[in-house]
Structure formats: structure tokens, C-alpha cells
Motif scaffolding. Structure first.
Motif, PDB file in Angstrom:
ATOM      1  N   VAL A  68       0.842  -1.200   0.000  1.00  0.00           N
ATOM      2  CA  VAL A  68       0.000   0.000   0.000  1.00  0.00           C
ATOM      3  C   VAL A  68       0.877   1.250   0.000  1.00  0.00           C
ATOM      4  O   VAL A  68       1.853   1.347   0.760  1.00  0.00           O
ATOM      5  N   GLN A  69       0.524   2.208  -0.856  1.00  0.00           N
ATOM      6  CA  GLN A  69       1.197   3.503  -0.899  1.00  0.00           C
ATOM      7  C   GLN A  69       0.157   4.593  -0.653  1.00  0.00           C
ATOM      8  O   GLN A  69      -0.940   4.558  -1.206  1.00  0.00           O
ATOM      9  N   ASN A  70       0.534   5.577   0.158  1.00  0.00           N
ATOM     10  CA  ASN A  70      -0.343   6.707   0.483  1.00  0.00           C
ATOM     11  C   ASN A  70       0.146   7.959  -0.227  1.00  0.00           C
ATOM     12  O   ASN A  70       1.351   8.237  -0.257  1.00  0.00           O
ATOM     13  N   SER A  79      -4.959   6.273  -1.398  1.00  0.00           N
ATOM     14  CA  SER A  79      -4.043   5.148  -1.302  1.00  0.00           C
ATOM     15  C   SER A  79      -4.392   4.102  -2.343  1.00  0.00           C
ATOM     16  O   SER A  79      -5.536   4.016  -2.811  1.00  0.00           O
ATOM     17  N   SER A  91       5.491  12.693  -3.883  1.00  0.00           N
ATOM     18  CA  SER A  91       4.195  12.226  -3.394  1.00  0.00           C
ATOM     19  C   SER A  91       3.136  13.216  -3.868  1.00  0.00           C
ATOM     20  O   SER A  91       3.130  13.617  -5.015  1.00  0.00           O
TER      21      SER A  91
END
Length: 209
Positions: A68-70, A79, A91
């Protein structure tokens, strides 16, 4: 008493005996299995496996693992699952995740748009300025195309726009890129990102266009 003739005969026989013994010794030394040294197994040294994914074969969907990436913003956090090892240098609302070799990429744009996914597909198709552009499909908010990059050669892109209101507007764009032979893997990465995408539902509409 032996006569000189008998002595000569005995010396001849003795010489022949010594010769036979010497010959037998030579046979014993070189006898047996003359291929003994060659019968020993020969070890084959295989090249050590490389930690860098091969560029020759296509991206294999079943070999990928996800994490998982936020991203997004503090007010609108987003996400989704991204392949393990793919990193982004930024980001925020437009992160782009690259694999360690730089061959494959996964990009998100969470700014949203007042345009529908189908309208954005048409706009993106018209805006791509790449050599030998070929659109493979443009259905259901998904644009699939190939082109030739001047440094990396043949490339493929798949862009998908996600709507949260039945197709009237677009909330998130997800794009994957690679080579034509990576199509199956790229589709898998894209679908996994869509399936795991989590977007907050904002009460107001602050989409830029």
C-alpha cells in the motif's frame, strides 16, 4: 662345465626374461582403466542470477507483489497498491512509481476533473505527440496506445480515468507504462491499482476543470 656356446645361450635367455619382466612392468603401470581421470564428473558453473529484472521478457503479472502507498493531500488522502520495489520521487497529487530498472511505471493523478472519463480519453488521445502513435482501444474510460520513444524504443501506455458519480466527472487518473510485450503485466498492475484505490468522498466539488 659350460662351454662358451652354452654360456652364450644362457645369457640370451636371461636377457629375454628381463625384457619380458620390464615389459610386464610397463603394462602394469599404464594398465587398468586408461580413462579413470576423465570419468570424474565435470562441474558446470552456472551464472549467478541477476537481481535486475530481465528486459528481454515481458512483465510477469504472477511474479509481482504489492504494498500500500499513500499519497494525495492531507485533506484528500488517497491510497492504492503498488508493486513492491517501485519507488516514487514525489508524493502529493501526482506520484509516479518506477521499477528499479526504469522500464515500467505507474502514475496517479488525484486532482480530478469535471470532464467525464470518455471526454478525457478523447482529449488525451489528441494531446499525445509521440512517434508512430497507434491507439489500440478507447473504451469505458480506458485509453490503450503504443508509440516509439527516440531513446527507449517501442513503448505502451494504458490510462484509466475513475469516476465516483456514474461517469459524469473523473476523480482519479491511473496510467501504467512499459513496452508492448509487457501488456499482460501492465493490465494486471493497472487493474490491481483500480481495485485497491481508496479515495475520500468530498462534500464539495473542487475539481480543476
Amino acid at each position: 662345465m659350460l662351454t662358451p656356446r652354452h654360456q652364450a645361450l644362457l645369457m640370451t635367455l636371461a636377457g629375454m626374461t628381463v625384457g619380458v619382466v620390464a615389459f610386464g612392468t610397463v603394462v602394469a603401470v599404464h594398465g587398468g582403466n586408461p580413462f579413470t581421470a576423465h570419468d570424474e564428473p565435470v562441474s558446470v558453473v552456472s551464472p549467478a542470477p541477476s537481481s535486475t529484472p530481465t528486459r528481454g521478457g515481458g512483465l510477469q503479472a504472477d511474479g509481482l507483489q504489492y504494498v500500500v502507498q499513500n499519497f494525495g493531500t492531507d485533506n484528500d488522502p488517497v491510497s492504492a497498491d503498488v508493486p513492491v520495489g517501485w519507488k516514487s520521487s514525489q508524493s502529493g497529487t501526482r506520484p509516479k512509481f518506477l521499477d528499479p530498472t526504469g522500464v515500467w511505471q505507474l502514475r496517479f493523478d488525484t486532482r480530478g476533473s469535471r470532464q467525464s472519463p470518455d471526454e478525457l480519453v478523447r482529449d488525451r488521445e489528441r494531446s499525445i505527440e509521440e512517434k508512430d502513435l497507434q491507439v489500440m482501444s478507447r473504451d469505458n474510460g480506458l485509453l490503450v496506445y503504443t508509440y516509439v520513444d527516440k531513446t527507449r524504443g517501442p513503448r505502451m501506455g494504458l490510462s484509466r480515468w475513475i469516476s465516483l458519480d456514474g461517469g459524469r466527472t473523473s476523480a482519479v487518473e491511473i496510467t501504467v507504462g512499459g513496452r508492448p510485450q509487457d501488456e499482460a503485466g501492465l493490465r494486471s498492475v493497472l487493474q490491481h491499482a483500480v481495485d485497491t484505490l481508496k479515495v475520500p468522498v468530498s462534500p464539495g466539488d473542487n475539481r480543476p476543470n
